[in-house]
Design a protein around this motif. Structure first.
Motif, PDB file in Angstrom:
ATOM      1  N   ALA A  40      35.735  14.053  57.817  1.00 55.50           N
ATOM      2  CA  ALA A  40      35.763  13.065  56.732  1.00 55.50           C
ATOM      3  C   ALA A  40      37.218  12.647  56.558  1.00 55.50           C
ATOM      4  O   ALA A  40      38.115  13.168  57.228  1.00 55.50           O
ATOM      5  CB  ALA A  40      35.201  13.659  55.440  1.00 55.50           C
ATOM      6  N   SER A  42      39.039  13.256  54.096  1.00 53.56           N
ATOM      7  CA  SER A  42      39.729  14.211  53.230  1.00 53.56           C
ATOM      8  C   SER A  42      39.126  15.587  53.439  1.00 53.56           C
ATOM      9  O   SER A  42      37.944  15.716  53.790  1.00 53.56           O
ATOM     10  CB  SER A  42      39.593  13.799  51.754  1.00 53.56           C
ATOM     11  N   LEU A  43      39.930  16.600  53.222  1.00 54.53           N
ATOM     12  CA  LEU A  43      39.406  17.957  53.131  1.00 54.53           C
ATOM     13  C   LEU A  43      38.800  18.158  51.747  1.00 54.53           C
ATOM     14  O   LEU A  43      39.165  17.456  50.797  1.00 54.53           O
ATOM     15  CB  LEU A  43      40.529  18.970  53.347  1.00 54.53           C
ATOM     16  N   HIS A  44      37.866  19.094  51.630  1.00 58.81           N
ATOM     17  CA  HIS A  44      37.289  19.422  50.322  1.00 58.81           C
ATOM     18  C   HIS A  44      37.671  20.856  49.962  1.00 58.81           C
ATOM     19  O   HIS A  44      38.378  21.527  50.731  1.00 58.81           O
ATOM     20  CB  HIS A  44      35.769  19.236  50.323  1.00 58.81           C
ATOM     21  N   TRP A  96      41.341   9.726  60.174  1.00 55.58           N
ATOM     22  CA  TRP A  96      41.023  10.907  59.381  1.00 55.58           C
ATOM     23  C   TRP A  96      41.971  12.063  59.726  1.00 55.58           C
ATOM     24  O   TRP A  96      42.360  12.834  58.839  1.00 55.58           O
ATOM     25  CB  TRP A  96      39.581  11.329  59.613  1.00 55.58           C
ATOM     26  N   GLN A 103      47.492  16.008  54.000  1.00 58.86           N
ATOM     27  CA  GLN A 103      47.052  16.959  52.984  1.00 58.86           C
ATOM     28  C   GLN A 103      47.549  18.364  53.292  1.00 58.86           C
ATOM     29  O   GLN A 103      48.011  19.080  52.400  1.00 58.86           O
ATOM     30  CB  GLN A 103      45.522  16.942  52.877  1.00 58.86           C
ATOM     31  N   LYS A 231      30.181  21.775  45.183  1.00 60.18           N
ATOM     32  CA  LYS A 231      29.320  20.611  44.961  1.00 60.18           C
ATOM     33  C   LYS A 231      29.058  20.438  43.469  1.00 60.18           C
ATOM     34  O   LYS A 231      28.908  21.399  42.739  1.00 60.18           O
ATOM     35  CB  LYS A 231      27.979  20.782  45.683  1.00 60.18           C
ATOM     36  N   ALA A 236      30.711  16.226  46.537  1.00 59.16           N
ATOM     37  CA  ALA A 236      31.693  17.237  46.903  1.00 59.16           C
ATOM     38  C   ALA A 236      32.965  17.093  46.071  1.00 59.16           C
ATOM     39  O   ALA A 236      33.292  16.012  45.570  1.00 59.16           O
ATOM     40  CB  ALA A 236      32.033  17.124  48.385  1.00 59.16           C
ATOM     41  N   TRP A 238      36.738  16.938  46.402  1.00 66.42           N
ATOM     42  CA  TRP A 238      37.684  16.635  47.473  1.00 66.42           C
ATOM     43  C   TRP A 238      39.111  16.945  47.049  1.00 66.42           C
ATOM     44  O   TRP A 238      39.431  16.974  45.862  1.00 66.42           O
ATOM     45  CB  TRP A 238      37.580  15.159  47.853  1.00 66.42           C
ATOM     46  N   ASP A 240      41.492  14.890  47.974  1.00 67.63           N
ATOM     47  CA  ASP A 240      42.037  13.544  47.805  1.00 67.63           C
ATOM     48  C   ASP A 240      41.804  13.084  46.370  1.00 67.63           C
ATOM     49  O   ASP A 240      40.663  12.997  45.908  1.00 67.63           O
ATOM     50  CB  ASP A 240      41.350  12.590  48.782  1.00 67.63           C
ATOM     51  N   LYS A 243      39.229  10.397  45.671  1.00 62.25           N
ATOM     52  CA  LYS A 243      37.812  10.730  45.812  1.00 62.25           C
ATOM     53  C   LYS A 243      37.347  11.669  44.699  1.00 62.25           C
ATOM     54  O   LYS A 243      36.201  11.606  44.263  1.00 62.25           O
ATOM     55  CB  LYS A 243      37.562  11.369  47.187  1.00 62.25           C
ATOM     56  N   THR A 244      38.229  12.577  44.280  1.00 61.16           N
ATOM     57  CA  THR A 244      37.996  13.436  43.126  1.00 61.16           C
ATOM     58  C   THR A 244      39.275  13.414  42.304  1.00 61.16           C
ATOM     59  O   THR A 244      40.318  13.884  42.771  1.00 61.16           O
ATOM     60  CB  THR A 244      37.689  14.885  43.552  1.00 61.16           C
TER      61      THR A 244
END
Length: 418
Positions: A40, A42-44, A96, A103, A231, A236, A238, A240, A243-244
């Protein structure tokens, strides 16, 4: 405390290929690596455990390598997957890979330390490897029986596995061999689902060099209530911020179950044994204060997003908890409530609260809306409203744009006037 002792106390040792041999190896500075495939942009937070474990080794005086899987990300790891992954195009994987590299750079020290970290991309040594050389020099070291016995392959045989994913473990093994040759790497770390891939790398290094190298897996994080770690209803969590958001990230850790919080403090923070023992005692004696959760949220959010974003996330949380929603800016309102039901109304609109509750979907009828207002179940911008004749005017809007409605304790709705 020796690094293996600390990892064991923190619950971070799942499997080790040779504990006695690894203990002797780690008596001296050792080069080790962890791989991160770009699946993806970004890493989560599932990736945080191996990242922070790599950092623990660096703080203990060892030499960490973070590997970005620009090549393996084009293939797809079958580990833990019930079906074939969708293959992404090369340009996407390159983009990606760069994002993940950026990151990873936030968590490790790369200069002005005796043991600087290194980030590598396995595409650099894999893309020029021709098929004949790969099959003759690398593939010949793996028997079909050996590969079929690996859990990542065995669990997929009934449903089917492509030759592409079947070959993934050999590519990962080649990474260990390359890092052993070029950087003297002696240890690979990964999640418990990576055991088969890691041991394949050990086997390849042993066959090609006669040298002993080591593998260590860390546990996959679980939750006491049986739901999947990392989750939420919004998806998810993230690393980033786009994204979160830092606030959402902070809230995830703040809402951790009492049954999980002490273990997560061990997993995800660098707090001492004494500090964590003190917090564990407070969970038992005064769980309502949630000091352990607040400490966890503060520590992990600071690690990922920095102190300024953590401070602001705490301020927002306090404003919402105290009902002082008007202290928030319209940008913060949009961020905090971006996942709640939102309704756009005309800027000139000044609806009755009864009608607005229906428009935003909080109530199904005027009768229900009046009952909820009369029962004190409705809050307007954090303030309980019991006036069934209330008109929601311009003066009720936050920065002239937003009205936040709450029905009951947790059901929020957002009205935006534009």
């Amino acid at each position: 405390m020796e690094i293996l002792q600390e990892l064991t106390w923190r619950g971070l040792v799942h499997q080790v290929t040779d504990m006695e041999g690894l203990e002797k190896q780690l008596a001296n500075p050792t080069t080790l690596y962890v791989g991160f495939d770009p699946t993806a942009d970004s890493l989560h937070i599932g990736s945080l455990l191996p990242i922070l474990t790599l950092r623990r080794f660096q703080l203990a005086g060892h030499h960490p390598i973070a590997l970005v899987g620009g090549a393996t990300g084009l293939i797809g790891d079958p580990s833990g997957k019930a079906s074939e992954r969708t293959l992404n195009d090369r340009e996407t994987v390159e983009q990606w890979s760069q994002r993940i590299r950026e990151q990873l750079e936030r968590f490790l020290d790369f200069e002005n330390v005796p043991n600087p970290a290194v980030i590598v991309n396995n595409y650099d040594w894999t893309h020029s490897l021709d098929v004949i050389s790969f099959l003759r020099d690398i593939g010949k070291n793996f028997s079909l029986n050996y590969m079929l016995a690996k859990e990542s392959v065995e669990t997929r045989l009934e449903r089917g596995i492509s030759f592409t994913e079947f070959s993934y473990m050999i590519l990962q093994a080649n990474d260990f061999w390359n890092l052993f040759k070029t950087r003297g790497c002696r240890l690979e770390i990964g999640g418990s689902d990576q055991w088969g891939n890691i041991t394949a790398g050990l086997e390849l290094v042993r066959k090609l060099s006669g040298e002993e190298v080591y593998g260590l897996t860390i546990p996959l994080v679980t939750k006491a209530d049986g739901t999947k770690f990392g989750k939420t209803e919004g998806g998810a969590i993230w690393l980033d911020r786009n994204k979160t958001t830092p606030y959402q990230f902070y809230q995830f850790w703040l809402n951790v179950d009492d049954r999980d919080v002490v273990q997560y403090l061990k997993y995800f923070t660098f707090l001492s044994q004494d500090d964590i023992a003190d917090l564990a005692h407070k969970v038992e004696t005064n769980p309502g204060a949630r000091e352990a959760q607040r400490t966890l949220a503060r520590e992990v959010t600071t690690l990922v997003h920095g102190k300024a974003d953590t401070d602001r996330a705490e301020q927002i949380s306090k404003a919402l908890f105290s009902g002082d929603i008007r202290e928030l800016s319209k940008d913060e309102i949009a961020m905090v409530f971006r996942d709640v039901p939102s309704t756009v109304l005309a800027k000139s609109a000044e609806p009755l609260l009864v009608d607005l509750l229906i428009q935003v979907g909080a109530c199904s009828s005027k009768r229900q809306a009046r009952e909820d207002i009369g029962n004190g179940a409705v809050s307007l911008n954090g303030v309980r409203c019991t006036d069934v004749e209330k008109v929601v005017g311009v003066e009720d809007r936050i920065e002239g744009e937003y009205v936040v409605l709450r029905r009951g304790k947790k059901k929020y709705f957002l009205a935006k006037f534009e």
